[in-house]
Write an enzyme that holds these catalytic residues in place. Sequence first.
Site, PDB file in Angstrom:
ATOM      1  N   PRO A  18     -13.519   3.617  16.931  1.00  0.00           N
ATOM      2  CA  PRO A  18     -13.763   4.019  15.543  1.00  0.00           C
ATOM      3  C   PRO A  18     -12.529   4.660  14.899  1.00  0.00           C
ATOM      4  O   PRO A  18     -11.788   5.396  15.552  1.00  0.00           O
ATOM      5  CB  PRO A  18     -14.879   5.054  15.689  1.00  0.00           C
ATOM      6  CG  PRO A  18     -14.617   5.679  17.024  1.00  0.00           C
ATOM      7  CD  PRO A  18     -14.019   4.608  17.895  1.00  0.00           C
ATOM      8  N   ARG A  66      -6.414   1.847  -1.581  1.00  0.00           N
ATOM      9  CA  ARG A  66      -7.714   1.202  -1.406  1.00  0.00           C
ATOM     10  C   ARG A  66      -8.359   0.728  -2.720  1.00  0.00           C
ATOM     11  O   ARG A  66      -8.909  -0.367  -2.762  1.00  0.00           O
ATOM     12  CB  ARG A  66      -8.669   2.120  -0.626  1.00  0.00           C
ATOM     13  CG  ARG A  66      -8.112   2.558   0.736  1.00  0.00           C
ATOM     14  CD  ARG A  66      -9.137   3.243   1.634  1.00  0.00           C
ATOM     15  NE  ARG A  66     -10.152   2.318   2.055  1.00  0.00           N
ATOM     16  CZ  ARG A  66     -11.357   2.239   1.542  1.00  0.00           C
ATOM     17  NH1 ARG A  66     -11.721   3.091   0.604  1.00  0.00           N
ATOM     18  NH2 ARG A  66     -12.191   1.339   1.958  1.00  0.00           N
ATOM     19  N   CYS A  91       3.908   0.783 -12.150  1.00  0.00           N
ATOM     20  CA  CYS A  91       3.946  -0.189 -13.235  1.00  0.00           C
ATOM     21  C   CYS A  91       3.152  -1.444 -12.908  1.00  0.00           C
ATOM     22  O   CYS A  91       3.709  -2.546 -12.842  1.00  0.00           O
ATOM     23  CB  CYS A  91       5.392  -0.519 -13.564  1.00  0.00           C
ATOM     24  SG  CYS A  91       6.262   0.969 -14.038  1.00  0.00           S
TER      25      CYS A  91
HETATM   26  N1  LLP Z   1     -10.530  -1.875  16.208  1.00  0.00           N
HETATM   27  C1  LLP Z   1      -9.914  -2.933  15.660  1.00  0.00           C
HETATM   28  C2  LLP Z   1      -9.522  -4.048  16.506  1.00  0.00           C
HETATM   29  C3  LLP Z   1      -9.657  -2.946  14.278  1.00  0.00           C
HETATM   30  O1  LLP Z   1      -9.064  -3.997  13.731  1.00  0.00           O
HETATM   31  C4  LLP Z   1     -10.043  -1.832  13.472  1.00  0.00           C
HETATM   32  C5  LLP Z   1      -9.784  -1.816  12.042  1.00  0.00           C
HETATM   33  C6  LLP Z   1     -10.678  -0.746  14.101  1.00  0.00           C
HETATM   34  C7  LLP Z   1     -10.911  -0.808  15.467  1.00  0.00           C
HETATM   35  C8  LLP Z   1     -11.113   0.474  13.352  1.00  0.00           C
HETATM   36  O2  LLP Z   1     -12.054   0.171  12.374  1.00  0.00           O
HETATM   37  P1  LLP Z   1     -12.810   1.341  11.595  1.00  0.00           P
HETATM   38  O3  LLP Z   1     -13.706   2.048  12.588  1.00  0.00           O
HETATM   39  O4  LLP Z   1     -11.802   2.250  11.030  1.00  0.00           O
HETATM   40  O5  LLP Z   1     -13.578   0.631  10.554  1.00  0.00           O
HETATM   41  N2  LLP Z   1      -7.620  -0.813   5.385  1.00  0.00           N
HETATM   42  C9  LLP Z   1      -9.047  -1.052   5.363  1.00  0.00           C
HETATM   43  C10 LLP Z   1      -9.648  -1.032   6.749  1.00  0.00           C
HETATM   44  C11 LLP Z   1      -9.003  -2.000   7.704  1.00  0.00           C
HETATM   45  C12 LLP Z   1      -9.547  -1.931   9.096  1.00  0.00           C
HETATM   46  C13 LLP Z   1      -8.778  -2.787  10.033  1.00  0.00           C
HETATM   47  N3  LLP Z   1      -9.199  -2.758  11.390  1.00  0.00           N
HETATM   48  C14 LLP Z   1      -9.706  -0.036   4.426  1.00  0.00           C
HETATM   49  O6  LLP Z   1      -9.004   0.780   3.849  1.00  0.00           O
HETATM   50  O7  LLP Z   1     -10.910  -0.080   4.216  1.00  0.00           O
END
Ligand code: LLP
Length: 447
Positions: free
Chosen positions: A300, A338, A370
């Site tokens: 997570p 975001r 910009c």
């Molecule tokens: N494991 C893997 C293989 C991943 O690709 C990711 C996130 C995570 C774990 C962690 O996921 P989380 O628990 O944080 O959802 N920039 C985007 C989110 C991109 C997530 C990419 N991978 C945003 O700002 O919403």
Amino acid sequence: MPSPLASPATTEDPSFAELLAQRPQLTAHAQDGLCLEDVPLARIAAEVGTPTWVYSAGTLRRRFRALRDALAAAGLNSTIHYAMKANDNLAVAGLLAKEGAGADVVSEGELRAALAAGIPGNRIVFSGVGKTAAEIRLALEHDIFQLNAESAEEVETIAALAEGMGRRAPVAIRVNPDVDARTHAKITTGKAENKFGVAIADAAALYARMAALPGIRPIGIAVHIGSQITEGLSAYRVAYTKVADLVRELRARGLPVERVDGGGGLGIPYRDEIAPLPEALAGALAAGLGPLGLPVMIEPGRWIAGPAGVLLSRVVLHKRGATRRFAVLDAGMNDLMRPALYDAWHGLVPVAPHQFHAPLSPAEVVGPVCETGDTFARGRHLPELAPGDVMAFLDAGAYGAAMSSTYNARPLAAEVLVDGHRWAVVRSRQPVEDLLARQSVPDWLLG
Ligand code: LLP
């Protein structure tokens, strides 16, 4: 279908009071204004300047423990590998390391950050579709807990590199289960058309191949279906059931499986989404993977770090356009990307106490960059704003600072950690000179 990250245009936004009621780390004081834990955010803005990211240590701890306890209560033998990509600040990762977190990393930089934060290699999993040979070697040198291989080609590369180093690389296969996590298209990862993982139908044969390679110790199966999952809990259940079926098939073939990795992705409420509790994720893990009797890992990021952070920004000017008013902030899309990238909705609360109860009217909240995309909120109900007023973007602890850039030659903002009444700058503001420091003009253009 509208993106679940975007704000539905038809219903009213939550009020400041409603936003704070859901976030116990934030309180509104009559004299001190908005406080994170026991620290007035106005004080941080005054001393450190803006834009500044501020993280709550108590929230990071509380959320890590809630996740850990939910997994334990579901009867799982589990480890939590914090996804460094959400927030790779050393103080944040170091705090989680102290809580017992491992790390999920996707680059040399994140691997080095996790190590520097005190997370040893044997608690780190290395994911990612494009690990370079140098990254794989570095991971093996640090006795990495697990490499999640995302293709047959990568398995061969890892095997050759490990053999050359006289090692056996601990490798899990990340499978693509072809499920729809019902999140924003840009952050869904478990559909067949996505670039991630090995098609689940091909995984058993690849696993058998790994078992035959002297450079590889086959460890298990990993899956990660997407991020900001709020409605897609059933997708988790389907994915974990598919993984469990695969593990049974591997066992039937006499192949060793040591553990399974359930990935990350648990969503949080940014606006008024009904986000599942960690107990729900733990339940899905226990239902799907529990019967295997294997250790379970999760990765997570957002769920731990997102609600722990705010982005402080000052109003540069307040401008009346032909049809609407604009609050122009000193934070831009280069800081908090975001909204521009995913139409994401972030709560925005004034920091000064007199503004909590002032009359509200719709405003466009924009940054100085910009591009029209440098818009944080449209028609947001806010008080009258004047230059210098400090605003706090909520839930900016994950994928905030980590996704910042220096676009428009704007230096990276400062980061602060709050812990009770104590606070410290944990990354100083990047000096503008830094932006020029590593550049040079070739001789032939000079003179
Ligand atoms: N494991 C893997 C293989 C991943 O690709 C990711 C996130 C995570 C774990 C962690 O996921 P989380 O628990 O944080 O959802 N920039 C985007 C989110 C991109 C997530 C990419 N991978 C945003 O700002 O919403």
